[in-house]
Scaffold this active site. Structure first.
Site: not given
Ligand code: SAH
Length: 519
Positions: A240, A467
């Site tokens: 990403c 996530c």
């Molecule tokens: N690019 C998209 C999808 C990302 S994954 C976005 O930014 O929305 C989906 C969600 O998980 C997003 O809200 C992202 O910020 C969150 N996320 C990313 N890393 C995480 C982590 N380590 N712990 C919890 N949530 C996380």
């Protein structure tokens, strides 16, 4: 941990085509010429790859390719030939601008096409009526057979004629561009499916890409713990470009955009896998929350949504696209109205969001929230047409009661559901999960104000399937940098490691790790 490893056993039949329109016959000739690898074809492929991997606008890829060839001092005759060949691959269908449509053998991968596009292709290439496209679409997605080749429909009244099969075999492929490699099952029943990219070593849609694609099946349980259905969490990119500081996938930088076929295939393969395992639970929800920023791969994701809704028969209300907040693409997505939206807010001040979600430097809070206020005005709210606001709680960074009050105020005129996310840790992260007490207090602010607020707990994190835990940063030649926190927060984070990060403040796109975080 339980893991199952799968092996590839795919071969594709190829036959000579007869009676196709001239442009397609010329493409067939081009393909056979390619096998003998004359220099010009190699040049065209190399420059086209260069154009694509540099994320040029798809419609300009080929003309750009020729420019690049020119800048590399190709001979006049080579360039003339390149220009001539480009006319063969210039858009001739409404979908021709989408990248990665062809496999390494130059066949059109039909899983890239929505139903109207498949109808267009069937009519113009195979001279077949729209009903043939519908029939094919049903066999690909709707019959619980998920066929890999047209012979698998034999013996059925809906089988295909030998003539149609021959036309499809010679110019198209039913492959999805992914190969299921392994499945990892976490203690809570979450399954992570790991796919290899087909064609990565050849010239297919994944050309030159290292790494794997990960899809997560999250069980949705009722109060007594019974698993009722799955939510499939799909990836749209390998890595990403957005560089959200708390996200493991973000550390990789952007390695590749997935094609529509590769995103659709994640669901097809997941359904196949559950059927093979005799798991009677269906996939009822889709979230675009795996690897990547869906709106940074806009056209492929939009076509995918159509196929999910019309081919795989998933309710549009149960398809959620999560974005970091690329405002122009987000506005387009809202206007299209084809699926639900979630926005990763994660901070209530520009100072903090500039740090943990660097896309904010391009689209600050007032622009992002302004767009949401316009599209989801609270005073005109209707039914389930709300936006989900995602907010990951990071200890000492964004989880105070003041943050909760600010978030409440910022979102009070937006018809939204605030979804608090429990942070999923990964190796090397300076961030920590907020204490349960802080999560409760944060949510309490919303409940007291009579506003809906849910908490998304961690699922599958013992298998790095939660996530923000997908991917493998070791696959990246140049991992994205950690950014320097604002001074006030660095002081609050002493002891966590974040306060000691010395990397200069840079935008995601300035790191060479992929394309711009705010495109
Ligand atoms: N690019 C998209 C999808 C990302 S994954 C976005 O930014 O929305 C989906 C969600 O998980 C997003 O809200 C992202 O910020 C969150 N996320 C990313 N890393 C995480 C982590 N380590 N712990 C919890 N949530 C996380």
């Amino acid at each position: 941990m339980r893991s199952v490893i799968f092996h590839n056993s795919n071969t594709a039949a190829q036959e000579k085509c007869r009676g196709w329109p001239q442009a397609w016959r010329r493409k067939q000739e081009l393909r056979s010429a390619r096998t003998s690898k004359p220099k010009i074809l190699i040049l065209i492929r190399v420059v086209a790859m260069h154009a694509e991997t540099n994320d040029l606008a798809p419609s300009t890829s080929f003309s750009r390719a020729i420019d690049i060839a020119a800048s590399r001092r190709a001979t006049t005759s080579t360039l003339a030939a390149a220009a001539d060949l480009s006319s063969l691959v210039e858009p001739s269908f409404s979908f021709s601008h989408r990248p990665g449509l062809f496999d390494e053998a130059g066949r059109l991968m039909l899983k890239n096409l929505t139903l109207p596009e498949l109808e267009e292709w069937c009519l113009s290439v195979a001279g077949e009526p729209a009903k043939r496209a519908k029939q094919l679409y049903r066999w690909l997605y709707g019959t619980r057979k998920w066929i890999r080749n047209l012979d698998q429909a034999d013996g059925d009244p809906q089988a295909f004629s030998a003539e149609f099969k021959s036309k499809v075999f010679s110019g198209a492929s039913l492959e999805g561009g992914l190969q299921l490699q392994s499945v990892h099952t976490a203690r809570d029943g979450t399954r992570k499916l790991v796919f290899a990219l087909l064609g990565a070593e050849q010239g297919g849609p994944a050309r030159g890409t290292h790494g794997t694609v990960e899809t997560v099946l999250i069980p949705m349980t009722n109060r007594s713990g019974e698993n009722l259905r799955y939510t499939a969490c799909l990836s749209t990119q390998v890595g990403c470009a957005m560089n959200c500081q708390f996200c493991y996938t973000g550390r990789m930088g952007l390695l590749a955009n997935l094609t529509t076929a590769q995103i659709v295939e994640q669901v097809v393969e997941a359904r196949r896998y559950l059927a093979e395992q005799s798991v009677p639970i269906r996939i009822a929800n889709i979230v675009f929350m795996g690897m990547g920023e869906p709106l940074h791969n806009y056209d492929s994701v939009m076509a995918t949504i159509e196929i999910l809704a019309t081919g795989l028969e998933l309710s549009r209300n149960k398809i959620i696209v999560s974005t970091v907040g690329l405002v122009p693409e987000m506005r387009k997505f809202i206007a299209a109205g084809t699926a639900k939206l979630a926005v990763s807010l994660h901070a209530t001040t520009d100072e903090v969001r500039d740090w943990i979600v660097p896309t904010n430097r391009r689209y600050p809070l007032d622009q992002l929230l302004g767009a949401l206020r316009e599209s989801f005005p609270y005073d005109k709210r209707k039914g389930d047409d709300f936006v989900v606001i995602e907010y990951v709680l990071l200890a000492g960074v964004n989880d105070t009661l003041e943050d909760a009050q600010r978030l409440l105020a910022l979102t009070s005129d937006i018809y939204c559901l605030v979804n608090l996310i429990v942070f999923n840790p990964h190796e090397g992260t300076p961030f920590r999960r907020s204490a349960d007490e802080s999560v409760r207090a944060f949510r309490g602010v919303f409940l007291t104000a009579g506003r809906p607020c849910t908490v998304r707990t961690s699922k599958g994190d013992d298998e790095m399937a939660a996530c923000g835990q997908l991917g493998d940063v070791n696959l990246s030649a140049r991992p994205a940098p950690m950014l320097k926190p604002p001074d006030a927060l660095a002081a609050r984070l002493v002891g966590t490691g974040a306060g000691t990060v010395a990397t200069p403040l840079v935008m995601a796109g300035e790191t060479g790790s992929g394309c711009c975080g705010g495109n």
